[in-house]
Design a protein around this motif. Sequence first.
Motif, PDB file in Angstrom:
ATOM      1  N   ALA C  41     -26.376  57.402  11.250  1.00  0.00           N
ATOM      2  CA  ALA C  41     -27.258  56.092  11.182  1.00  0.00           C
ATOM      3  C   ALA C  41     -27.433  55.942  13.054  1.00  0.00           C
ATOM      4  O   ALA C  41     -28.542  55.440  13.339  1.00  0.00           O
ATOM      5  N   LEU C  45     -30.601  56.556  15.165  1.00  0.00           N
ATOM      6  CA  LEU C  45     -30.927  55.234  16.472  1.00  0.00           C
ATOM      7  C   LEU C  45     -31.096  55.665  17.610  1.00  0.00           C
ATOM      8  O   LEU C  45     -32.095  55.423  18.729  1.00  0.00           O
ATOM      9  N   LEU C 204     -24.464  48.866   9.127  1.00  0.00           N
ATOM     10  CA  LEU C 204     -25.386  48.393   9.789  1.00  0.00           C
ATOM     11  C   LEU C 204     -24.790  47.665  10.530  1.00  0.00           C
ATOM     12  O   LEU C 204     -24.603  46.990  12.476  1.00  0.00           O
ATOM     13  N   VAL C 207     -24.020  49.586  14.104  1.00  0.00           N
ATOM     14  CA  VAL C 207     -25.495  49.575  14.203  1.00  0.00           C
ATOM     15  C   VAL C 207     -25.072  47.862  15.545  1.00  0.00           C
ATOM     16  O   VAL C 207     -25.648  48.351  16.645  1.00  0.00           O
ATOM     17  N   ALA C 225     -30.195  44.120  16.212  1.00  0.00           N
ATOM     18  CA  ALA C 225     -29.589  45.173  15.391  1.00  0.00           C
ATOM     19  C   ALA C 225     -29.651  44.724  13.779  1.00  0.00           C
ATOM     20  O   ALA C 225     -30.420  45.813  13.242  1.00  0.00           O
ATOM     21  N   TYR C 229     -33.029  47.406  11.973  1.00  0.00           N
ATOM     22  CA  TYR C 229     -31.816  48.688  10.768  1.00  0.00           C
ATOM     23  C   TYR C 229     -32.681  47.916   9.476  1.00  0.00           C
ATOM     24  O   TYR C 229     -33.103  48.346   8.759  1.00  0.00           O
ATOM     25  N   THR C 230     -33.626  46.489   9.540  1.00  0.00           N
ATOM     26  CA  THR C 230     -33.926  46.348   7.841  1.00  0.00           C
ATOM     27  C   THR C 230     -35.564  46.548   8.444  1.00  0.00           C
ATOM     28  O   THR C 230     -36.270  46.764   7.283  1.00  0.00           O
ATOM     29  N   LEU C 254     -35.163  54.867  10.922  1.00  0.00           N
ATOM     30  CA  LEU C 254     -34.406  54.798  12.108  1.00  0.00           C
ATOM     31  C   LEU C 254     -34.207  55.096  13.804  1.00  0.00           C
ATOM     32  O   LEU C 254     -34.624  54.826  14.366  1.00  0.00           O
TER      33      LEU C 254
END
Lengths: 269, 269, 269
Positions: C41, C45, C204, C207, C225, C229-230, C254
């Motif tokens: 992740a 990102l 998360l 992140v 963040a 993320y969501t 992402l």
Amino acid sequence: MTRTPEDLLDFACSALDEVRAQAPLVQCITNSVVTGFTANALLALGASAAMVDIPGEAGPFAGAASGLLVNLGTPTGEQREAMREAVEAAHVAGTPWVLDPVAVGSLPVRTPLSHVLRDLRPTVVRGNASEIIAVTGDGAGGRGVDAADGVDAAIPSARGLAKRTGAVVAVSGPVDVVTDGRDLVRVSNGDALLTRITGGGCALGAVMAAFAAVDDDRFATTVAAIAVYTVAAELAAERAAGPGSFQVAFLDELAAVDASTIRARAVLS
Amino acid sequence: MTRTPEDLLDFACSALDEVRAQAPLVQCITNSVVTGFTANALLALGASAAMVDIPGEAGPFAGAASGLLVNLGTPTGEQREAMREAVEAAHVAGTPWVLDPVAVGSLPVRTPLSHVLRDLRPTVVRGNASEIIAVTGDGAGGRGVDAADGVDAAIPSARGLAKRTGAVVAVSGPVDVVTDGRDLVRVSNGDALLTRITGGGCALGAVMAAFAAVDDDRFATTVAAIAVYTVAAELAAERAAGPGSFQVAFLDELAAVDASTIRARAVLS
Amino acid sequence: MTRTPEDLLDFACSALDEVRAQAPLVQCITNSVVTGFTANALLALGASAAMVDIPGEAGPFAGAASGLLVNLGTPTGEQREAMREAVEAAHVAGTPWVLDPVAVGSLPVRTPLSHVLRDLRPTVVRGNASEIIAVTGDGAGGRGVDAADGVDAAIPSARGLAKRTGAVVAVSGPVDVVTDGRDLVRVSNGDALLTRITGGGCALGAVMAAFAAVDDDRFATTVAAIAVYTVAAELAAERAAGPGSFQVAFLDELAAVDASTIRARAVLS
């Protein structure tokens, strides 16, 4: 005798078939981040994987395994003990082993450990430029698992490390370099997406151990492992929408790629 | 009373619905290679997962969990202590638990440990043929996590193990066999791609613990777990291009498969 | 000065660009289940990841890292020691750090540990409602990693925790809540599929550490963040067939999501 890129490409094609025919069992003492991906890469390729990494078992297993990976990514106390035990048993049994000195340089546990392991005659040492410089003792190492130094900057260290230890040394980067201290070959395949997933380099170390298990010419098997791995990555990148789908496609391609595709796409020089 | 394959298929269909309705919380003490895939398989199916595997917590948690998996794949010192603690607490609380004796046979730490755990009355024991033979004490075990022996060769050991321990014993292979020492059922589903990803067997052990949590008939819940798991694998294999896409499709199918598909595709005999 | 949702949305868009420009190196001391997904992740990102989690290295690394995640999911003895060391070094160096008190409440090792860490001035605390209540000391905690309590029920605890520790507190759920003890913002994005894969919450937290590295306003970076993320999760869910394909699509999103998409889709209030 110096091997030509053409010789090495021929060898890579037959070595891939050999890996699938023999299904070498690769023992991995590796970091907690990439265990699953590493095992999946080996299985996709057609090899077998076993993460036997506790003291008391790592040694006996290394004596029977086809190849061994020692990766310093998250070296717990038990793993450090298991590494030493496995390397000793690998020597007694003649099991080829790959040292991957992840993030060595300034970190105070793994850096001296990498120097001890380096001097225990690894068959192959694989790292990015910063790691190869640091494991050789020539620099301060990188920033985590990123390569601060370019591949070319690491060539003198790689040659010196190969001469000093007898290992084949592979420097991973946009172009991969392999040397046995005398010969030097570049493999110009792969894709930047390999750096956007975790374990892109770590799993390559395991694949090198699988290839090292099928032939005694470890300069050639290391080049073969990189050629197969990075061609599969290129093929996967062509149909990936991002790092998530790349990882999936990469495992599919490792399973599907054949000698004729390697011959057509691998760029050795 | 001997249960017919038809009875067991009926049971499997209702047990799947029950797992989704109850969302049993499965505690997994499992190996570092497959933790993520195992948790994802449980979550996809509709169960809950918690990897509580440290001494001091494994016991208290096992007393409250719906089911427990004890998998010997990478048994660190802390995990070995946590396993004993969890199994004791599971007995006191009546929590069903599954023993997965990964790669036992000649490895000198896990093999005696598997014998100790075997005698602590597991609810279910799951392994490939070599592992079942070795945990019973009848042979020398396999080569890593591969099954050197065929499933049929392990049936005498499986029956003996079931009689001796009171556990339901499941032998994984191209055809899966389940026995409680008296009854014996074969499940002829699944796909060879399950052996080309890591954790294909390990996650099945966790799914067996989830099913064991919803009914006291553990012969029937074990058959149900295998039927659901291997039918999902078959469906996934039909649309997979290789082991990478198979793993993705398999999690999707574990979430999507319903009782009518199980009824239509599961082959029990 | 109270920040409006509009201000925070503007900030989120520029912070995303900043994360990609700076590629902050996030040290993760996290649980064995989600290490790979968490690293993937972060890499997707555009950040960097390093799981340096052994005593003797965790401290030195935390002094140089851009951000630090301390996640209590599977806290081995070595990790617990590494956590304390890393947190101390983070304070000396001013490295922002995120505490994720996974499954605290009744478990007897992690719960007191979470209280010790809570009082060592984390930059951000992230958890589900039950975990936030438990780490505050206000309740008995949840059932594994599930949230037994609703997000709203945790707001008084979240506010109190923020005031007491100086941390920004984020409560994850169908609607995410962020508070610094005074301001409170809700982010109404995401998808239920995030709860059907392992590590949806854990990654998360990592992140959040990446975003905290690029600006000193940690209330705003935490909201950013969550928004990024969501929203990525929402986009992934729109084209996923189940939890397996969701995870793949989520990593792709992402990597692909940009400021204009965040601006169009993030729902802050």
